[in-house]
Design an enzyme around this catalytic site. Structure first.
Site, PDB file in Angstrom:
ATOM      1  CB  CYS A  77      -0.865   0.030   1.243  1.00 55.39           C
ATOM      2  SG  CYS A  77      -1.697  -1.517   1.563  1.00 55.39           S
ATOM      3  NE  ARG A 132       4.836   1.321  -2.325  1.00 59.03           N
ATOM      4  CZ  ARG A 132       6.055   1.063  -1.907  1.00 59.03           C
ATOM      5  NH1 ARG A 132       7.073   1.630  -2.484  1.00 59.03           N
ATOM      6  NH2 ARG A 132       6.268   0.235  -0.911  1.00 59.03           N
ATOM      7  CD1 TRP A 138      -2.121  -5.286  -3.777  1.00 59.60           C
ATOM      8  CD2 TRP A 138      -1.835  -6.357  -1.832  1.00 59.60           C
ATOM      9  NE1 TRP A 138      -1.860  -6.594  -4.053  1.00 59.60           N
ATOM     10  CE2 TRP A 138      -1.678  -7.278  -2.875  1.00 59.60           C
ATOM     11  CE3 TRP A 138      -1.695  -6.813  -0.521  1.00 59.60           C
ATOM     12  CZ2 TRP A 138      -1.386  -8.622  -2.669  1.00 59.60           C
ATOM     13  CZ3 TRP A 138      -1.411  -8.150  -0.295  1.00 59.60           C
ATOM     14  CH2 TRP A 138      -1.257  -9.038  -1.373  1.00 59.60           C
ATOM     15  CG  ASN A 194       1.294   1.067   3.871  1.00 60.40           C
ATOM     16  OD1 ASN A 194       0.134   1.310   3.580  1.00 60.40           O
ATOM     17  ND2 ASN A 194       2.329   1.676   3.312  1.00 60.40           N
ATOM     18  N   GLY A 195       0.601  -2.745   6.342  1.00 64.59           N
ATOM     19  CA  GLY A 195       1.042  -3.839   7.206  1.00 64.59           C
ATOM     20  C   GLY A 195      -0.146  -4.612   7.745  1.00 64.59           C
ATOM     21  CD  GLU A 238      11.934 -13.100 -14.106  1.00 67.36           C
ATOM     22  OE1 GLU A 238      11.604 -13.766 -13.133  1.00 67.36           O
ATOM     23  OE2 GLU A 238      11.619 -11.908 -14.247  1.00 67.36           O
ATOM     24  CE  LYS A 297       8.429 -10.366 -14.947  1.00 65.17           C
ATOM     25  NZ  LYS A 297       9.395 -10.609 -13.932  1.00 65.17           N
ATOM     26  CD  GLU A 312       5.205 -10.919 -12.011  1.00 62.52           C
ATOM     27  OE1 GLU A 312       6.115 -10.782 -12.851  1.00 62.52           O
ATOM     28  OE2 GLU A 312       5.197 -10.322 -10.924  1.00 62.52           O
ATOM     29  CG  HIS A 346      11.582 -37.186 -15.469  1.00 63.58           C
ATOM     30  ND1 HIS A 346      11.824 -38.535 -15.540  1.00 63.58           N
ATOM     31  CD2 HIS A 346      12.727 -36.568 -15.861  1.00 63.58           C
ATOM     32  CE1 HIS A 346      13.073 -38.728 -15.935  1.00 63.58           C
ATOM     33  NE2 HIS A 346      13.637 -37.545 -16.147  1.00 63.58           N
ATOM     34  CE  LYS A 354       8.753  -2.809  -9.111  1.00 66.77           C
ATOM     35  NZ  LYS A 354       9.070  -3.879 -10.083  1.00 66.77           N
TER      36      LYS A 354
END
Ligand code: AGP
Length: 608
Positions: A2, A27, A74, A100-101, A481, A485, A488, A504, A603
């Site tokens: 946040c 964010r 968030w 925030n938290g 990666e 990407k 996301e 496998h 973020k």
């Protein structure tokens, strides 16, 4: 995660708050709100959705005054609806809080406050703080805040204003970043320097346990026992242009295209070509300490964890030191073998990721030396590590990390070079690596020229529902990666796998609908991966092959080819990242997804 913003000064706070919230929107972005002291009492405006919604609410029902606090949320506790948006007001409307938290004992506190007659209007953990501060208020806001925080378990970055003590903003941090911006005749508070950069470059980073009392022409920092603390003033060195889109459609695209410069900046002044080594001023490790390292643990999350996997290969191959990569979120809940002869490398773009920070603290507690590879200057990890290597990639705004990833790999290569040259690596090999690093920006530039071809491929696969990404050796982490990407930002399910491991299990997924991206440059395992490509083709899979040469053995195996320039095997994942990032980007854009602010993500993940 946040975002928090605060303003206290002679002007109306609203424009400062809105501007700050807009700059932090990347964010956390499911709802937002502001609270102001209007000269007689507190007023709040909140809205679910983007900052534009809050702007519309404020246009319809303006409020003016100072001080003011604002927040982008968030969601953790309760859905992203207006009643859960911050700020939260106390029962009598005299206290407003943004947070925030996570308040971990909020259920117990809520029950106690309800017992005292407080009526809760939201599902959030934050609202307990507002009521608790009102309950404990005896004349000075900071005293009530300190008293409240003594009863709170969990993590927080908070900003509080009160109509009963209106000349100040009280802020506190434990596990969630906050800084004071020092203006002229006005002061600011923010969780992210970008929120205040147009108004001041002078900032004071708060430490965990700090409580700040911010007035329009002064500020002071105390601890939870109300003891005064001295905190130094830092200067923000980067420019606003770096956090603007500069003509690109999205930050992510801008950041992908910035990579020739960002990796150059990571290397600037650090490569010593003639000695085949690197100079890293901030690592705070003497020659003796470097020689004494028995093992290395690298800990990180997400994309940073992928760069760690590449770092592990560097360190074991070149420095010959046993190295393990740990998910930061798992690290402290097991019993890792870490002691005073362990070097713990901590990788984080933001420097604020809660899991990574906690892992670093745990490693320190066990006696290890810690080395932070961090992009954000002044962030918590950068301030708490024993030594560090700043990435200098410049601010990364797109939620999907791109340029920070390539800079992380470069920083790992530089550190490996330094360590390896002290231990096992010949000057000849060191020079070869240093020269290859030096030549890399031009190769990234060349790889970027392939963007139009990648975009054409994206058009063909934009409606796929699954993707497999396969690579071997250094390019297996690149495949992981690439898959991260894509999922996301496009919300397509994608998995990265070591190419040979496919048989496998994941091979069962291959059919005519399944696109498979191979990261297959001409390296020491090229012939091996060709067999894996054949296995996919034999089952009708659609192959997209990222490779570096005309190879007869690939004839007939590639439905699509993406050509990249060649470098040393160890640096190929950096070059291969470019088309992987572009493929995810173009697919997401073609699906109409919000590339820079993908759903559910933030973020900087400052909750555990
Ligand atoms: C990257 O694209 C992601 N958004 C995410 O995995 C990120 O890398 C992770 O949360 C770690 O962040 P950090 O590097 O800031 O610690």
């Amino acid at each position: 995660m946040c975002g928090i913003i605060g303003y206290i000064g002679p002007n109306d706070a609203t424009p400062y708050l809105l501007e700050g919230l807009r700059r932090m929107e990347y964010r956390g972005y499911d709802s937002a709100g502001v609270a102001l002291y209007n000269g007689t009492g507190l007023e709040i405006r909140r809205a679910a959705g983007k900052i534009a919604k809050l702007d519309a609410v404020l246009t319809a029902e303006p409020i003016t005054g100072s001080p003011g606090i604002g927040h982008t949320r968030w969601a953790t506790h309760g859905p992203p609806v207006e009643r859960n948006a911050h700020p939260h007001m106390s029962g009598d409307g005299t206290v407003a809080v943004v947070h925030n938290g996570i308040i971990e004992n909020s259920t117990v506190l809520r029950a106690a406050l309800e017992g005292l007659g407080y009526v809760f209007k939201s599902d959030t953990d934050t609202e307990v703080l507002a009521h608790l501060i009102e309950e404990l208020f005896e004349g000075r806001l900071e005293d009530a805040v300190v008293d409240a925080l003594r009863r709170v378990e969990g993590t927080y970055g908070i900003a509080v204003i009160s109509s009963k003590d209106p000349g100040k903003i009280v802020a506190a941090r434990k596990g969630s970043p906050l800084l004071i911006g020092i203006g002229e005749g006005a002061n600011f508070l923010a969780s992210d320097a970008s929120a205040i950069l147009t108004h001041t470059r002078q900032v004071v980073y708060l430490n965990d346990g700090d409580v700040a009392v911010i007035e329009k022409d002064r500020y002071r920092v105390i601890d939870i026992d109300a003891q005064p603390q001295r905190r130094s003033v830092s200067r923000i060195e980067w420019d606003l242009s770096e956090i603007e889109r500069g003509g690109y459609d999205h930050f992510m695209l801008k950041e992908i295209f910035e990579q020739p410069r960002s990796i150059e900046n990571t290397m600037r002044g650090r490569l010593i070509l003639e000695d085949g080594t690197a100079k890293l001023g901030g690592i705070n490790l003497s020659h003796e300490q470097l020689m004494k390292i028995d093992n290395i643990v690298i800990t990180a999350c997400g994309t940073s964890w992928h760069s760690a996997l590449i770092g592990e290969l560097f360190l074991e191959e070149l420095a010959r030191i046993p190295t393990e990569v740990e998910y930061a979120s798992e690290f402290r809940y097991r019993n890792p073998i870490v002691n005073e002869r362990t070097l713990c490398i901590v990788i984080s773009q933001s420097g604020e990721t809660a899991d990574t920070l906690a892992a670093m603290r745990e490693a320190k507690r066990r006696g290890a030396r810690t080395l932070g590879l961090v992009n954000v200057v002044g962030s918590t990890i950068a301030r708490e590590d024993d030594g560090g290597v700043y990435l200098h990639a410049g601010p990364e705004i797109g939620v999907a990390s791109t340029k920070a990833f390539t800079s992380q790999v470069i920083a790992l290569a530089l550190f490996t070079l330094k360590l390896a040259r002290k231990r096992d690596l010949s000057v000849v090999r060191g020079r070869e690596i240093a020269q290859a690093l030096d030549a890399l920006p031009a190769l990234i530039e060349a790889a970027l020229k392939g963007a139009p071809e990648v975009e054409r491929i994206a058009e063909e696969f934009k409606d796929a529902t699954n993707f497999l990404y396969l690579g071997r050796g250094y390019n297996f982490p690149a495949a992981l990666e690439g898959a991260l990407k894509l999922k996301e930002i496009s919300y397509i399910h994608a998995e990265g796998y070591p190419a040979a491991e496919m048989k496998h299990g994941p091979i069962a997924l291959i059919d005519e609908q399944m696109p498979v991206v191979f990261v297959a440059p001409h390296d020491s395992v090229f012939d091996k991966i060709v067999s894996n490509i054949q296995e996919v083709k034999a089952r009708g899979g659609k192959t997209i092959v990222i490779t570096s040469r005309d190879e007869p053995s690939l004839a007939g195996l590639m439905d699509h080819e993406i050509r990249i320039p060649e470098t040393l095997d160890m640096l190929m994942p950096i070059v291969a990242s470019v088309p992987l990032q572009l493929l995810a980007y173009y697919i997401a854009v073609k699906r109409g997804a919000n590339v820079d602010q993908p759903r559910n993500l933030a973020k900087s993940v400052t909750v555990e």
